[in-house]
Design a protein around this motif. Structure first.
Motif, PDB file in Angstrom:
ATOM      1  N   PRO A  14     -27.083  68.754 -20.878  1.00 55.03           N
ATOM      2  CA  PRO A  14     -26.650  69.468 -19.681  1.00 55.03           C
ATOM      3  C   PRO A  14     -27.499  69.049 -18.485  1.00 55.03           C
ATOM      4  O   PRO A  14     -28.730  68.988 -18.576  1.00 55.03           O
TER       5      PRO A  14
ATOM      6  N   THR B 155     -23.772  67.853 -25.123  1.00 48.28           N
ATOM      7  CA  THR B 155     -22.419  68.101 -24.646  1.00 48.28           C
ATOM      8  C   THR B 155     -21.610  66.806 -24.665  1.00 48.28           C
ATOM      9  O   THR B 155     -22.156  65.705 -24.598  1.00 48.28           O
TER      10      THR B 155
ATOM     11  N   GLU C 143     -22.802  74.608 -16.901  1.00 53.66           N
ATOM     12  CA  GLU C 143     -22.034  73.784 -17.835  1.00 53.66           C
ATOM     13  C   GLU C 143     -21.771  74.470 -19.173  1.00 53.66           C
ATOM     14  O   GLU C 143     -20.681  74.338 -19.741  1.00 53.66           O
TER      15      GLU C 143
ATOM     16  N   ARG D  87     -19.023  65.108 -22.276  1.00 56.63           N
ATOM     17  CA  ARG D  87     -18.575  65.264 -20.900  1.00 56.63           C
ATOM     18  C   ARG D  87     -17.060  65.154 -20.799  1.00 56.63           C
ATOM     19  O   ARG D  87     -16.416  64.421 -21.556  1.00 56.63           O
TER      20      ARG D  87
ATOM     21  N   VAL E 136     -17.247  70.022 -19.194  1.00 55.66           N
ATOM     22  CA  VAL E 136     -17.644  69.808 -20.588  1.00 55.66           C
ATOM     23  C   VAL E 136     -16.434  69.921 -21.506  1.00 55.66           C
ATOM     24  O   VAL E 136     -15.730  70.937 -21.505  1.00 55.66           O
TER      25      VAL E 136
ATOM     26  N   PRO F  46     -18.731  76.537 -22.836  1.00 51.87           N
ATOM     27  CA  PRO F  46     -18.598  75.354 -21.985  1.00 51.87           C
ATOM     28  C   PRO F  46     -17.609  75.567 -20.840  1.00 51.87           C
ATOM     29  O   PRO F  46     -16.555  76.191 -21.012  1.00 51.87           O
TER      30      PRO F  46
ATOM     31  N   VAL G 298     -19.280  71.010 -27.142  1.00 51.93           N
ATOM     32  CA  VAL G 298     -20.719  71.026 -27.384  1.00 51.93           C
ATOM     33  C   VAL G 298     -20.966  70.928 -28.892  1.00 51.93           C
ATOM     34  O   VAL G 298     -20.097  71.279 -29.700  1.00 51.93           O
TER      35      VAL G 298
END
Length: 210
Positions: free
Chosen positions: A82, A66, A103, A68, A149, A144, A152
């Motif tokens: 995650p 992911t 997430e 952030r 998030v 997400p 991804v």
């Protein structure tokens, strides 16, 4: 070529010595250990866990990562697995599955836990337990949570396991210089704790010496 799933299961289940997280972190300090770092390490690591999701796809296994969200307090904008801090009384496995569901919308019931990697003590004071989970069937589509998030992506397992994919980098933090690792994949720079976890995963799966 990545090893078959049976070999991955076997190597994750194989008993192995548990290295001291503090010794492992200090071994990656290049030069003197600063007073600020010593003060941080004198405090207990804040317990956290992450899920390393091993996804079965038509072309082979991938690892999901992911990006952030930029507004987060810890590690904003970085590439991560995650996960997050453990709730009081929560096990690393339960925490990793909960965070992945929150997430990226990965239902915990669809994850077959294959094992855990070495606890990683970070220069930001977290003691992270990585949990490896298999998501079989190829049908998972991440959703997400934008509060945590920003996006991804997936990296083919053979890229993760290729020693040539990881390069050494250096990071200055708390007055000390750390040796760390970095993996470039497309537009993404995977570094720090996440790269260290992927390196440990490779060590375990390929039965390498750390």
């Amino acid at each position: 070529m990545a090893p078959p799933l049976a070999a991955i299961r076997r190597r994750l289940a194989k008993p192995r010595p548990a290295p001291d997280p503090l010794e492992r972190l200090l071994a990656n300090v290049d030069g003197p250990v600063s007073p600020s770092l010593i003060a941080l390490l004198d405090r207990p690591g804040r317990p956290a866990s992450v899920l390393l999701p091993l996804l079965e796809r038509p072309r082979g296994f991938t690892v999901l990562l992911t990006e952030r969200a930029a507004h987060l307090k810890d590690h904003a904008g970085q590439i991560s697995l995650p996960g997050g801090r453990l709730a009081s009384g929560e096990t690393p496995t339960a925490g990793a599955l909960r965070e992945a569901e929150e997430e990226i919308g990965l239902p915990r019931a669809t994850v077959a836990v294959l094992g855990s990697l070495d606890v990683l003590l970070t220069g930001t004071g977290f003691a992270i337990t990585p949990v490896v989970g298999l998501v079989a069937g190829g049908g998972f589509v991440p959703t997400p949570d934008p509060r945590e998030v920003a996006g991804v992506f997936e990296v083919p397992l053979e890229v993760i396991l290729d020693p040539a994919s990881l390069s050494v980098a250096y990071l200055d933090r708390l007055g000390s210089r750390f040796k760390t690792y970095e993996l470039r994949y497309g537009q993404y720079r995977i570094w720090g704790a996440t790269a260290a976890i992927l390196r440990n995963f490779r060590e375990v799966i390929l039965d390498e010496e750390s």
